[in-house]
Design an enzyme around this catalytic site. Sequence first.
Site, PDB file in Angstrom:
ATOM      1  N   LYS A   1      35.884 -13.235  11.284  1.00 35.78           N
ATOM      2  CA  LYS A   1      36.858 -13.127  10.191  1.00 35.78           C
ATOM      3  C   LYS A   1      36.636 -11.934   9.256  1.00 35.78           C
ATOM      4  O   LYS A   1      37.589 -11.431   8.674  1.00 35.78           O
ATOM      5  CB  LYS A   1      36.873 -14.425   9.371  1.00 35.78           C
ATOM      6  CG  LYS A   1      37.534 -15.585  10.102  1.00 35.78           C
ATOM      7  CD  LYS A   1      37.624 -16.816   9.203  1.00 35.78           C
ATOM      8  CE  LYS A   1      38.383 -17.933   9.912  1.00 35.78           C
ATOM      9  NZ  LYS A   1      38.567 -19.112   9.047  1.00 35.78           N
TER      10      LYS A   1
ATOM     11  N   ASP B   1      44.503 -19.235   5.805  1.00 37.57           N
ATOM     12  CA  ASP B   1      43.747 -20.476   5.552  1.00 37.57           C
ATOM     13  C   ASP B   1      44.076 -21.053   4.167  1.00 37.57           C
ATOM     14  O   ASP B   1      44.435 -22.227   4.035  1.00 37.57           O
ATOM     15  CB  ASP B   1      42.230 -20.212   5.626  1.00 37.57           C
ATOM     16  CG  ASP B   1      41.727 -20.100   7.059  1.00 37.57           C
ATOM     17  OD1 ASP B   1      42.335 -20.706   7.963  1.00 37.57           O
ATOM     18  OD2 ASP B   1      40.709 -19.409   7.268  1.00 37.57           O
TER      19      ASP B   1
ATOM     20  N   ALA C   1      31.323 -22.203  -1.408  1.00 33.04           N
ATOM     21  CA  ALA C   1      31.611 -20.824  -1.803  1.00 33.04           C
ATOM     22  C   ALA C   1      31.606 -19.909  -0.583  1.00 33.04           C
ATOM     23  O   ALA C   1      31.379 -18.717  -0.692  1.00 33.04           O
ATOM     24  CB  ALA C   1      30.588 -20.350  -2.831  1.00 33.04           C
TER      25      ALA C   1
ATOM     26  N   GLY D   1      42.025 -32.510   6.308  1.00 32.87           N
ATOM     27  CA  GLY D   1      41.937 -31.135   6.791  1.00 32.87           C
ATOM     28  C   GLY D   1      43.001 -30.769   7.816  1.00 32.87           C
ATOM     29  O   GLY D   1      43.219 -29.588   8.085  1.00 32.87           O
TER      30      GLY D   1
HETATM   31  P1  NDP Z   1      30.684 -20.935   5.510  1.00 41.85           P
HETATM   32  O1  NDP Z   1      29.523 -21.058   6.427  1.00 41.85           O
HETATM   33  O2  NDP Z   1      31.159 -19.590   5.075  1.00 41.85           O
HETATM   34  O3  NDP Z   1      30.346 -21.765   4.149  1.00 41.85           O
HETATM   35  C1  NDP Z   1      29.787 -23.033   4.190  1.00 41.85           C
HETATM   36  C2  NDP Z   1      29.746 -23.621   2.787  1.00 41.85           C
HETATM   37  O4  NDP Z   1      29.222 -24.968   2.889  1.00 41.85           O
HETATM   38  C3  NDP Z   1      28.818 -22.882   1.825  1.00 41.85           C
HETATM   39  O5  NDP Z   1      29.335 -22.984   0.524  1.00 41.85           O
HETATM   40  C4  NDP Z   1      27.512 -23.684   1.942  1.00 41.85           C
HETATM   41  O6  NDP Z   1      26.712 -23.595   0.795  1.00 41.85           O
HETATM   42  C5  NDP Z   1      28.069 -25.090   2.063  1.00 41.85           C
HETATM   43  N1  NDP Z   1      27.133 -26.012   2.694  1.00 41.85           N
HETATM   44  C6  NDP Z   1      26.881 -26.141   4.022  1.00 41.85           C
HETATM   45  N2  NDP Z   1      25.986 -27.119   4.231  1.00 41.85           N
HETATM   46  C7  NDP Z   1      25.652 -27.609   3.007  1.00 41.85           C
HETATM   47  C8  NDP Z   1      24.773 -28.635   2.557  1.00 41.85           C
HETATM   48  N3  NDP Z   1      24.044 -29.362   3.406  1.00 41.85           N
HETATM   49  N4  NDP Z   1      24.695 -28.893   1.216  1.00 41.85           N
HETATM   50  C9  NDP Z   1      25.432 -28.169   0.343  1.00 41.85           C
HETATM   51  N5  NDP Z   1      26.277 -27.176   0.706  1.00 41.85           N
HETATM   52  C10 NDP Z   1      26.390 -26.902   2.024  1.00 41.85           C
HETATM   53  O7  NDP Z   1      31.833 -21.759   6.197  1.00 41.85           O
HETATM   54  P2  NDP Z   1      33.418 -21.647   5.909  1.00 41.85           P
HETATM   55  O8  NDP Z   1      33.608 -21.554   4.434  1.00 41.85           O
HETATM   56  O9  NDP Z   1      34.049 -20.611   6.749  1.00 41.85           O
HETATM   57  O10 NDP Z   1      33.958 -23.051   6.453  1.00 41.85           O
HETATM   58  C11 NDP Z   1      33.630 -24.283   5.767  1.00 41.85           C
HETATM   59  C12 NDP Z   1      34.387 -25.400   6.451  1.00 41.85           C
HETATM   60  O11 NDP Z   1      35.781 -25.254   6.231  1.00 41.85           O
HETATM   61  C13 NDP Z   1      34.204 -25.408   7.974  1.00 41.85           C
HETATM   62  O12 NDP Z   1      33.416 -26.515   8.314  1.00 41.85           O
HETATM   63  C14 NDP Z   1      35.569 -25.554   8.563  1.00 41.85           C
HETATM   64  O13 NDP Z   1      35.653 -26.717   9.348  1.00 41.85           O
HETATM   65  C15 NDP Z   1      36.472 -25.732   7.345  1.00 41.85           C
HETATM   66  N6  NDP Z   1      37.705 -24.944   7.543  1.00 41.85           N
HETATM   67  C16 NDP Z   1      38.849 -25.674   7.790  1.00 41.85           C
HETATM   68  C17 NDP Z   1      40.028 -25.027   8.038  1.00 41.85           C
HETATM   69  C18 NDP Z   1      41.245 -25.856   8.322  1.00 41.85           C
HETATM   70  O14 NDP Z   1      42.255 -25.265   8.716  1.00 41.85           O
HETATM   71  N7  NDP Z   1      41.212 -27.168   8.100  1.00 41.85           N
HETATM   72  C19 NDP Z   1      40.141 -23.542   8.033  1.00 41.85           C
HETATM   73  C20 NDP Z   1      38.879 -22.886   7.750  1.00 41.85           C
HETATM   74  C21 NDP Z   1      37.716 -23.589   7.529  1.00 41.85           C
HETATM   75  P3  NDP Z   1      25.636 -22.377   0.593  1.00 41.85           P
HETATM   76  O15 NDP Z   1      26.427 -21.178   0.165  1.00 41.85           O
HETATM   77  O16 NDP Z   1      24.724 -22.883  -0.470  1.00 41.85           O
HETATM   78  O17 NDP Z   1      24.961 -22.202   1.933  1.00 41.85           O
END
Ligand code: NDP
Length: 283
Positions: free
Chosen positions: A71, A107, A131, A248
Amino acid sequence: MVPDFLLSLTGSFAMPAAENPTVAMMEAAYRHHGLPWLYINCEVAPENLADAVRGARAMGWRGFNCSIPHKVDVIRHLDGLGKSAALIGAVNTIVRRGDLLIGENTDGKGFVQAMKEVIDPAGKHVWIFGAGGAARAVSVEMALAGAAKITIANRGAERGLEVVDLLNRHTPAKAAFHAWHSEVSIPAETDIVINATSIGLYPHTEQRLNLDVASLRPEMVVADGIHNPPRTHLIRAAEARGCRVLDGLGMLVNQGAIAIKYWTGIDVEVSVMRQALSEIFDA
Ligand code: NDP
């Protein structure tokens, strides 16, 4: 007639078309509207992304989607970005306009379109967990849709503060950061609560947000970006508290519908796309 091609470059899943939810959803729309289009999923390794985009140009694709991990990296192979894609810094939809390939991000727009069926974000106080890329897209579009206040709760401060800074500098919303290291209570004045983290995504469906669910009030709308499974722990807990919920699938369907609109100019029937997903996810 040879159809134009609409393809998806993905690095995150490689499976037969019949089992790929995005392919099933997009092709359901094409079938329903009698459109002579194809949506093909290609697994592309990061080191082959430049060649894949060059191939898309050479073959005259109308457009394509990109998923993680492409992306952000795909941007340097494109000719320009749409306004909110430039703000978000990531694209999921590439549109051929004349000879140019332009990156868009559907998105967050898809999320807001689904949200508007439940509540208008204008003037609302919004609490967002996460974030990452999804949170950036959702928060920017919620801000552009008129959300008054947005709190970003994230485990990592650097990424969280970056999103807050982006919102405060480039959108009319007032944004704040919550360092999320322990169980959090949602402030009573919050209207909309959104999970934009990856917590709860299959196969880790037992994972839960570190959240006091008793702080969810019936007046709040609670949304989850996780579409697999659609009925996450958060969605079930919010329903039990009497909240209105948005799963979602709403975001997934609407981001796809907006992409088809970019590529073809056609407003597709989103209920047909949702039905295709519901059959796969048994929702
Ligand atoms: P990223 O990897 O960029 O971000 C993941 C986020 O989740 C970060 O903020 C991370 O925090 C947080 N996180 C992950 N695990 C934990 C935990 N155990 N405790 C606290 N915080 C956690 O992923 P994306 O933002 O690209 O995607 C996130 C989700 O969104 C995906 O799972 C996807 O399924 C969903 N999504 C859904 C879409 C839809 O059309 N329905 C479209 C796009 C995405 P930190 O920064 O602290 O690591």
